[in-house]
Design a protein around this motif. Structure first.
Motif, PDB file in Angstrom:
ATOM      1  N   GLY A 289       1.031  -0.528  -0.069  1.00 58.79           N
ATOM      2  CA  GLY A 289      -0.009  -0.060  -0.622  1.00 58.79           C
ATOM      3  C   GLY A 289       0.786   1.172  -0.133  1.00 58.79           C
ATOM      4  N   ALA A 290       2.036   0.872   0.878  1.00 63.50           N
ATOM      5  CA  ALA A 290       2.586   2.464   0.567  1.00 63.50           C
ATOM      6  C   ALA A 290       3.425   2.878  -0.429  1.00 63.50           C
ATOM      7  CB  ALA A 290       4.146   2.154   1.260  1.00 63.50           C
ATOM      8  N   ARG A 291       3.558   2.072  -1.445  1.00 59.85           N
ATOM      9  CA  ARG A 291       3.726   2.172  -3.145  1.00 59.85           C
ATOM     10  C   ARG A 291       3.169   2.465  -3.390  1.00 59.85           C
ATOM     11  NH1 ARG A 291       9.047   0.002  -4.243  1.00 59.85           N
ATOM     12  NH2 ARG A 291       8.280  -2.124  -2.833  1.00 59.85           N
ATOM     13  N   PHE A 292       1.571   2.367  -3.593  1.00 62.51           N
ATOM     14  CA  PHE A 292       0.703   2.315  -4.815  1.00 62.51           C
ATOM     15  C   PHE A 292       0.480   4.350  -3.823  1.00 62.51           C
ATOM     16  CE2 PHE A 292      -0.100  -1.207  -5.555  1.00 62.51           C
ATOM     17  CZ  PHE A 292      -0.545  -1.530  -7.351  1.00 62.51           C
ATOM     18  N   ARG A 293       0.595   4.342  -2.671  1.00 62.23           N
ATOM     19  CA  ARG A 293       0.160   5.710  -2.441  1.00 62.23           C
ATOM     20  C   ARG A 293       1.319   6.278  -2.942  1.00 62.23           C
ATOM     21  NH1 ARG A 293      -4.715   6.564  -0.044  1.00 62.23           N
ATOM     22  NH2 ARG A 293      -3.914   8.857   0.056  1.00 62.23           N
ATOM     23  N   LEU A 294       2.985   5.694  -2.493  1.00 55.04           N
ATOM     24  CA  LEU A 294       4.042   6.952  -2.840  1.00 55.04           C
ATOM     25  C   LEU A 294       3.494   7.372  -4.563  1.00 55.04           C
ATOM     26  CD1 LEU A 294       6.484   8.494  -2.189  1.00 55.04           C
ATOM     27  CD2 LEU A 294       7.632   5.645  -2.619  1.00 55.04           C
ATOM     28  N   ALA A 295       3.353   6.311  -5.529  1.00 56.85           N
ATOM     29  CA  ALA A 295       3.143   6.854  -6.460  1.00 56.85           C
ATOM     30  C   ALA A 295       1.867   7.631  -6.730  1.00 56.85           C
ATOM     31  CB  ALA A 295       2.568   5.152  -7.393  1.00 56.85           C
ATOM     32  N   ARG A 296       1.205   7.517  -6.138  1.00 59.08           N
ATOM     33  CA  ARG A 296       0.175   9.078  -6.079  1.00 59.08           C
ATOM     34  C   ARG A 296       0.879  10.420  -5.570  1.00 59.08           C
ATOM     35  NH1 ARG A 296      -4.856   5.106  -3.623  1.00 59.08           N
ATOM     36  NH2 ARG A 296      -4.732   3.084  -4.928  1.00 59.08           N
ATOM     37  N   ALA A 297       0.932   9.736  -4.388  1.00 58.78           N
ATOM     38  CA  ALA A 297       2.134  11.387  -4.088  1.00 58.78           C
ATOM     39  C   ALA A 297       3.004  12.031  -4.858  1.00 58.78           C
ATOM     40  CB  ALA A 297       2.548  11.213  -2.697  1.00 58.78           C
ATOM     41  N   ALA A 298       4.058  10.842  -5.493  1.00 57.72           N
ATOM     42  CA  ALA A 298       5.015  11.888  -6.537  1.00 57.72           C
ATOM     43  C   ALA A 298       4.289  12.347  -7.463  1.00 57.72           C
ATOM     44  CB  ALA A 298       5.695  10.480  -6.699  1.00 57.72           C
TER      45      ALA A 298
ATOM     46  N   VAL B 123       7.883   6.845 -11.636  1.00 59.90           N
ATOM     47  CA  VAL B 123       8.776   6.036 -12.887  1.00 59.90           C
ATOM     48  C   VAL B 123       9.152   4.886 -12.558  1.00 59.90           C
ATOM     49  CG1 VAL B 123      10.469   5.654 -14.855  1.00 59.90           C
ATOM     50  CG2 VAL B 123       9.382   7.708 -14.264  1.00 59.90           C
ATOM     51  N   GLU B 124      10.424   5.476 -11.648  1.00 58.83           N
ATOM     52  CA  GLU B 124      10.966   4.404 -10.697  1.00 58.83           C
ATOM     53  C   GLU B 124       9.827   3.667  -9.553  1.00 58.83           C
ATOM     54  OE1 GLU B 124      14.331   4.552  -6.806  1.00 58.83           O
ATOM     55  OE2 GLU B 124      13.702   5.946  -7.494  1.00 58.83           O
ATOM     56  N   VAL B 125       9.045   4.402  -9.249  1.00 60.04           N
ATOM     57  CA  VAL B 125       8.219   3.772  -8.567  1.00 60.04           C
ATOM     58  C   VAL B 125       7.393   2.911  -8.986  1.00 60.04           C
ATOM     59  CG1 VAL B 125       5.447   3.996  -6.425  1.00 60.04           C
ATOM     60  CG2 VAL B 125       8.469   5.145  -6.336  1.00 60.04           C
ATOM     61  N   ALA B 126       6.986   3.254 -10.703  1.00 59.21           N
ATOM     62  CA  ALA B 126       5.498   2.864 -11.272  1.00 59.21           C
ATOM     63  C   ALA B 126       6.096   1.264 -11.669  1.00 59.21           C
ATOM     64  CB  ALA B 126       5.331   3.383 -12.252  1.00 59.21           C
ATOM     65  N   ARG B 127       7.223   1.188 -11.561  1.00 62.63           N
ATOM     66  CA  ARG B 127       8.260   0.414 -12.719  1.00 62.63           C
ATOM     67  C   ARG B 127       8.053  -0.582 -11.613  1.00 62.63           C
ATOM     68  NH1 ARG B 127      10.049   1.306 -17.894  1.00 62.63           N
ATOM     69  NH2 ARG B 127      11.302   3.329 -18.036  1.00 62.63           N
ATOM     70  N   ALA B 128       8.431  -0.639 -10.079  1.00 64.30           N
ATOM     71  CA  ALA B 128       8.226  -1.451  -9.396  1.00 64.30           C
ATOM     72  C   ALA B 128       7.694  -2.075  -8.396  1.00 64.30           C
ATOM     73  CB  ALA B 128       9.155  -0.390  -7.691  1.00 64.30           C
ATOM     74  N   LEU B 129       6.235  -0.911  -9.350  1.00 65.89           N
ATOM     75  CA  LEU B 129       4.888  -1.617  -8.771  1.00 65.89           C
ATOM     76  C   LEU B 129       4.163  -2.760 -10.000  1.00 65.89           C
ATOM     77  CD1 LEU B 129       2.807   1.760  -8.158  1.00 65.89           C
ATOM     78  CD2 LEU B 129       3.016  -0.272  -6.608  1.00 65.89           C
ATOM     79  N   LEU B 130       4.809  -2.371 -10.883  1.00 68.37           N
ATOM     80  CA  LEU B 130       4.851  -3.829 -12.313  1.00 68.37           C
ATOM     81  C   LEU B 130       5.167  -4.600 -11.960  1.00 68.37           C
ATOM     82  CD1 LEU B 130       4.536  -0.887 -15.639  1.00 68.37           C
ATOM     83  CD2 LEU B 130       2.487  -1.988 -14.214  1.00 68.37           C
ATOM     84  N   ALA B 131       6.329  -4.818 -10.935  1.00 67.25           N
ATOM     85  CA  ALA B 131       7.780  -5.664 -11.088  1.00 67.25           C
ATOM     86  C   ALA B 131       6.572  -6.570  -9.827  1.00 67.25           C
ATOM     87  CB  ALA B 131       8.483  -5.763 -10.099  1.00 67.25           C
TER      88      ALA B 131
ATOM     89  N   LEU C  28      -7.225  -2.948 -11.767  1.00 64.51           N
ATOM     90  CA  LEU C  28      -6.924  -2.401 -11.145  1.00 64.51           C
ATOM     91  C   LEU C  28      -5.936  -1.763 -10.586  1.00 64.51           C
ATOM     92  CD1 LEU C  28     -10.581  -1.033  -9.904  1.00 64.51           C
ATOM     93  CD2 LEU C  28      -9.279   0.014 -11.597  1.00 64.51           C
ATOM     94  N   GLU C  29      -5.442  -2.348 -10.413  1.00 61.72           N
ATOM     95  CA  GLU C  29      -3.739  -2.222  -9.669  1.00 61.72           C
ATOM     96  C   GLU C  29      -2.555  -1.628 -11.136  1.00 61.72           C
ATOM     97  OE1 GLU C  29      -3.425  -3.935  -4.895  1.00 61.72           O
ATOM     98  OE2 GLU C  29      -3.158  -4.807  -7.234  1.00 61.72           O
ATOM     99  N   ALA C  30      -2.823  -3.383 -11.746  1.00 58.72           N
ATOM    100  CA  ALA C  30      -2.524  -2.951 -12.969  1.00 58.72           C
ATOM    101  C   ALA C  30      -1.945  -2.022 -14.068  1.00 58.72           C
ATOM    102  CB  ALA C  30      -2.490  -3.941 -14.231  1.00 58.72           C
ATOM    103  N   VAL C  31      -4.278  -1.338 -14.529  1.00 58.43           N
ATOM    104  CA  VAL C  31      -4.194   0.049 -15.231  1.00 58.43           C
ATOM    105  C   VAL C  31      -3.588   0.685 -14.485  1.00 58.43           C
ATOM    106  CG1 VAL C  31      -6.282   1.256 -15.501  1.00 58.43           C
ATOM    107  CG2 VAL C  31      -6.449  -0.899 -16.200  1.00 58.43           C
ATOM    108  N   GLU C  32      -3.467   1.082 -13.168  1.00 57.69           N
ATOM    109  CA  GLU C  32      -2.586   2.650 -12.349  1.00 57.69           C
ATOM    110  C   GLU C  32      -1.569   2.619 -12.151  1.00 57.69           C
ATOM    111  OE1 GLU C  32      -2.834   4.481  -7.747  1.00 57.69           O
ATOM    112  OE2 GLU C  32      -3.867   2.446  -7.565  1.00 57.69           O
ATOM    113  N   ALA C  33      -0.535   1.021 -12.085  1.00 60.69           N
ATOM    114  CA  ALA C  33       0.453   1.310 -12.312  1.00 60.69           C
ATOM    115  C   ALA C  33       1.808   1.259 -13.969  1.00 60.69           C
ATOM    116  CB  ALA C  33       1.454   0.281 -12.354  1.00 60.69           C
ATOM    117  N   ARG C  34       0.343   1.133 -14.633  1.00 59.40           N
ATOM    118  CA  ARG C  34       0.959   1.878 -16.368  1.00 59.40           C
ATOM    119  C   ARG C  34       0.636   3.323 -16.933  1.00 59.40           C
ATOM    120  NH1 ARG C  34       4.007  -2.026 -19.134  1.00 59.40           N
ATOM    121  NH2 ARG C  34       2.999  -4.422 -18.786  1.00 59.40           N
ATOM    122  N   GLY C  35      -0.607   3.598 -15.788  1.00 57.13           N
ATOM    123  CA  GLY C  35      -0.986   5.242 -15.530  1.00 57.13           C
ATOM    124  C   GLY C  35       0.377   5.746 -15.668  1.00 57.13           C
TER     125      GLY C  35
END
Length: 343
Positions: free
Chosen positions: A86-95, A105-113, A120-127
């Protein structure tokens, strides 16, 4: 070594009290208590969820930067804890909100890994990845990730009825950014061999970008709506700036003909400023209604003032020309290859 004056049971009770405060919208008290728990037991069981919830509380208080700092600390100190995801998703939104594009970009690539992403999580990470890339001028790579996100959205028929999930807004905004950048790459100085065709492609690109930004607004989220509204207003403002740089044609070989060309251009493209002004005024109004006070609303307010000054300049410039608006309209018809209208 930090020795806590509280037992694990007492710390757990304090954590529950802080959580209750957060759920009761008492973010300030909750943030202070979560931060205190981290100081009292930096390596204890309550530390990871306290850090995460502290981030939520500080975000609720409007301090996204401090919230992001808490999420980073979770990932640095407790990367394998349950709250790290959850922290990784929240950090992406904050960034994204803080416009920290390389970090996004760094956080999103970590999410996609991650291997167990929901749709919905995959959509958010790609976006998120697409947005971070396009804002760093990596337009083609961003477009690829937008396409992958949209494939998921279409395959699962997300957002087809009612208000779309918030995760889709980021994808739509990133698509708007890709289309905007490609559209604004079409310029008019030097004048293209086929000016009319180039202008048509630029205008179509503007409309396509506007369509994507408008789709982002369907989420009814004030922040994404403010971002999208600002971008649409600027689309029209930038097109006006670019098209007004077009020099007079060779046929305008006298001062009078050059003035006629100038006046016709001002009259024809003034509508672009008017459209931009209307959208920016709506964005500023949205900020006032919802309390959205991000930099995007401030930018919209500044751009609105710029357009108001530009419209005043246009009016003053037209007034100085030795032609009536009817004569300028006739010149417009000639520019478009039509028979001049009678005054």
């Amino acid at each position: 070594m930090v020795v806590s004056p509280y037992s694990d049971t007492e710390l757990a009770a304090e954590f529950e009290r802080a959580r209750a405060l957060l759920l009761a919208d008492k973010a300030r008290e909750a943030a202070a208590l979560f931060d205190r728990l981290v100081r009292l037991s930096p390596d204890g069981e309550v530390a990871p969820p306290s850090l995460f919830n502290s981030g939520l509380a500080h975000e609720a208080l409007g301090d996204r930067a401090l919230g992001a700092e808490r999420y980073r600390e979770v990932l640095r100190r407790f990367p394998d804890h349950a709250v790290a995801r959850g922290a990784r998703f929240r950090l992406a939104r904050a960034a994204a909100a803080l416009e920290r594009w390389p970090e996004l970009v760094e956080v999103a690539r970590a999410l996609l890994a991650l291997e167990d992403l929901s749709v919905l999580e995959a959509v958010e990470a790609r976006g998120a990845l697409a947005l971070g890339l396009v804002e760093q001028d990596l337009v083609d790579e961003a477009a690829r990730h937008v396409a992958l996100a949209r494939d998921l959205i279409e395959a699962h028929r997300l957002g087809e009825s009612g208000k779309p999930p918030l995760e889709l807004a980021q994808v739509s905004f990133a698509l708007g950014e890709v289309r905007r950048r490609r559209s604004e790459a079409i310029t008019f100085v030097p004048v293209p061999a086929n000016f009319g065709e180039a202008l048509e492609r630029r205008c179509q690109g503007l409309l396509d970008a506007q369509s994507a930004y408008t789709e982002a607004m369907r989420s009814l989220d004030a922040h994404w709506s403010a971002m999208a509204g600002y971008r649409i207003g600027r689309l029209y403002q930038q097109l006006h700036r670019d098209v007004m740089q077009v020099p007079p044609p060779r046929s305008a070989d006298t001062p009078r003909k050059k003035q006629l060309f100038e006046g016709a251009m001002r009259l024809r493209y003034r509508v672009l400023l008017e459209k931009g002004q209307k959208m920016l005024a709506g964005t500023v109004g949205l900020g006032e209604r919802t309390g959205e006070a991000s930099s995007w609303v401030l930018r919209a307010r500044d751009a609105q003032r710029e357009i108001e000054l530009a419209l005043a300049d246009e009016q003053a410039a037209l007034a100085k020309l030795p032609f009536t608006e009817a004569e300028l309209s006739a010149a417009l018809d000639a520019l478009k290859g039509e028979a001049p209208r009678k005054p």
